[in-house]
Design a protein around this motif. Structure first.
Motif, short mmCIF file in Angstrom:
data_model
loop_
_atom_site.label_atom_id
_atom_site.label_comp_id
_atom_site.label_asym_id
_atom_site.label_seq_id
_atom_site.Cartn_x
_atom_site.Cartn_y
_atom_site.Cartn_z
N SER A 1 0.83 -1.21 0.00
CA SER A 1 0.00 0.00 0.00
C SER A 1 0.86 1.25 0.00
O SER A 1 0.56 2.24 -0.68
CB SER A 1 -0.91 0.02 1.23
N TYR A 2 1.92 1.23 0.77
CA TYR A 2 2.82 2.38 0.83
C TYR A 2 3.45 2.64 -0.54
O TYR A 2 3.56 3.79 -0.98
CB TYR A 2 3.89 2.15 1.89
N LEU A 3 3.82 1.55 -1.24
CA LEU A 3 4.39 1.72 -2.58
C LEU A 3 3.37 2.31 -3.55
O LEU A 3 3.71 3.16 -4.38
CB LEU A 3 4.92 0.38 -3.11
N ARG A 4 2.12 1.85 -3.44
CA ARG A 4 1.07 2.43 -4.29
C ARG A 4 0.89 3.91 -4.01
O ARG A 4 0.70 4.72 -4.91
CB ARG A 4 -0.25 1.68 -4.08
N ALA B 1 -1.88 14.61 -4.01
CA ALA B 1 -1.79 14.66 -2.55
C ALA B 1 -2.84 13.75 -1.95
O ALA B 1 -4.00 13.75 -2.37
CB ALA B 1 -1.99 16.09 -2.06
N VAL B 2 -2.44 12.97 -0.98
CA VAL B 2 -3.36 12.10 -0.26
C VAL B 2 -3.69 12.83 1.04
O VAL B 2 -2.80 13.13 1.84
CB VAL B 2 -2.73 10.72 0.02
N ALA B 3 -4.98 13.14 1.23
CA ALA B 3 -5.39 13.95 2.38
C ALA B 3 -5.10 13.24 3.71
O ALA B 3 -4.57 13.85 4.64
CB ALA B 3 -6.88 14.27 2.28
N ARG B 4 -5.43 11.95 3.79
CA ARG B 4 -5.22 11.20 5.03
C ARG B 4 -4.38 9.97 4.70
O ARG B 4 -4.92 8.90 4.41
CB ARG B 4 -6.56 10.82 5.62
N PRO B 5 -3.07 10.08 4.72
CA PRO B 5 -2.19 8.98 4.30
C PRO B 5 -2.36 7.70 5.13
O PRO B 5 -2.33 6.60 4.58
CB PRO B 5 -0.78 9.53 4.45
N GLU B 6 -2.58 7.83 6.46
CA GLU B 6 -2.74 6.63 7.28
C GLU B 6 -3.99 5.87 6.85
O GLU B 6 -3.97 4.65 6.71
CB GLU B 6 -2.85 6.98 8.78
N ALA B 7 -5.08 6.59 6.65
CA ALA B 7 -6.34 5.95 6.24
C ALA B 7 -6.18 5.30 4.86
O ALA B 7 -6.68 4.20 4.62
CB ALA B 7 -7.46 6.98 6.22
N PHE B 8 -5.48 5.99 3.96
CA PHE B 8 -5.24 5.44 2.63
C PHE B 8 -4.48 4.13 2.73
O PHE B 8 -4.84 3.14 2.08
CB PHE B 8 -4.46 6.43 1.77
N LEU B 9 -3.42 4.11 3.54
CA LEU B 9 -2.60 2.91 3.67
C LEU B 9 -3.41 1.74 4.23
O LEU B 9 -3.35 0.62 3.71
CB LEU B 9 -1.39 3.18 4.57
N VAL B 10 -4.15 1.99 5.30
CA VAL B 10 -4.92 0.92 5.93
C VAL B 10 -6.00 0.43 4.97
O VAL B 10 -6.16 -0.78 4.77
CB VAL B 10 -5.53 1.40 7.26
N ARG B 11 -6.76 1.34 4.36
CA ARG B 11 -7.84 0.93 3.46
C ARG B 11 -7.27 0.17 2.27
O ARG B 11 -7.82 -0.85 1.85
CB ARG B 11 -8.61 2.17 2.99
N SER B 12 -6.18 0.64 1.72
CA SER B 12 -5.55 -0.02 0.57
C SER B 12 -5.08 -1.42 0.95
O SER B 12 -5.24 -2.38 0.18
CB SER B 12 -4.39 0.84 0.07
N ALA B 13 -4.48 -1.57 2.13
CA ALA B 13 -4.00 -2.88 2.59
C ALA B 13 -5.17 -3.84 2.80
O ALA B 13 -5.11 -5.01 2.41
CB ALA B 13 -3.18 -2.73 3.87
N VAL B 14 -6.25 -3.36 3.39
CA VAL B 14 -7.43 -4.19 3.62
C VAL B 14 -8.04 -4.61 2.28
O VAL B 14 -8.43 -5.77 2.09
CB VAL B 14 -8.45 -3.46 4.51
#
Length: 160
Positions: free
Chosen positions: A33-36, A44-57
């Motif tokens: 997810s981080y690589l994506r 710009a990703v507004a909420r990077p933590e949320a993006f990473l978690v949602r993408s991983a899930v």
């Protein structure tokens, strides 16, 4: 985007992904997810933590769906896998030995000169010209000896 810009720690994100996916490879999912996210650095990703978690899930769900598909490759159990023995069967070996004995008999029936020329050509891989030079005979003579040997062996082994 650098990881330092994230508010949460990597371990916190990893625990969250592991809790949501119930998988042991949460760190791998998070890394993908981080690589994506890094590939989308131009946006710009507004909420990077949320993006990473949602993408991983989402990745975990996609992997699960793919694994449940009928055409998905299945893991093989190496304990039940039978090893294929590529060696010939005993009856095949016996037949091959009998054929070889028949060919040897046929070679013994050839004249010594024809046998010598035939073996130089077939076993040693020499060309007609090389055999002719080595034995001091014409190429035509070599051709005739080889043809005679092949004809004789063909007739001798016919039906085998």
């Amino acid at each position: 985007m650098k990881f330092e810009m994230l508010g949460a720690s990597w371990q916190q994100l990893q625990r969250q992904v592991a809790r949501l996916t119930r998988r042991d490879d949460a760190e791998d999912l998070l890394h993908s997810s981080y690589l994506r996210m890094a590939e989308k650095a131009d946006r710009a990703v507004a909420r990077p933590e949320a993006f990473l978690v949602r993408s991983a899930v989402n990745q975990a769900r996609d992997d699960f769906r793919r694994s449940r598909h009928p055409a998905a490759p299945q893991a093989m159990d190496l304990q039940t896998l039978q090893v294929c023995d590529r060696s010939p069967l005993q009856d095949e070996m016996l037949i091959a030995r009998q054929r070889l004995a028949r060919v040897k008999e046929g070679l013994d029936r050839l004249s010594p000169r024809s046998r010598e020329i035939f073996l130089m050509h077939r076993l040693d891989g020499l060309k007609y010209r090389e055999i002719a030079e080595h034995l001091g005979i014409s190429m035509s003579a070599v051709e005739k000896h080889v043809a005679k040997a092949m004809q004789s062996l063909s007739e001798w082994t016919e039906g085998w």
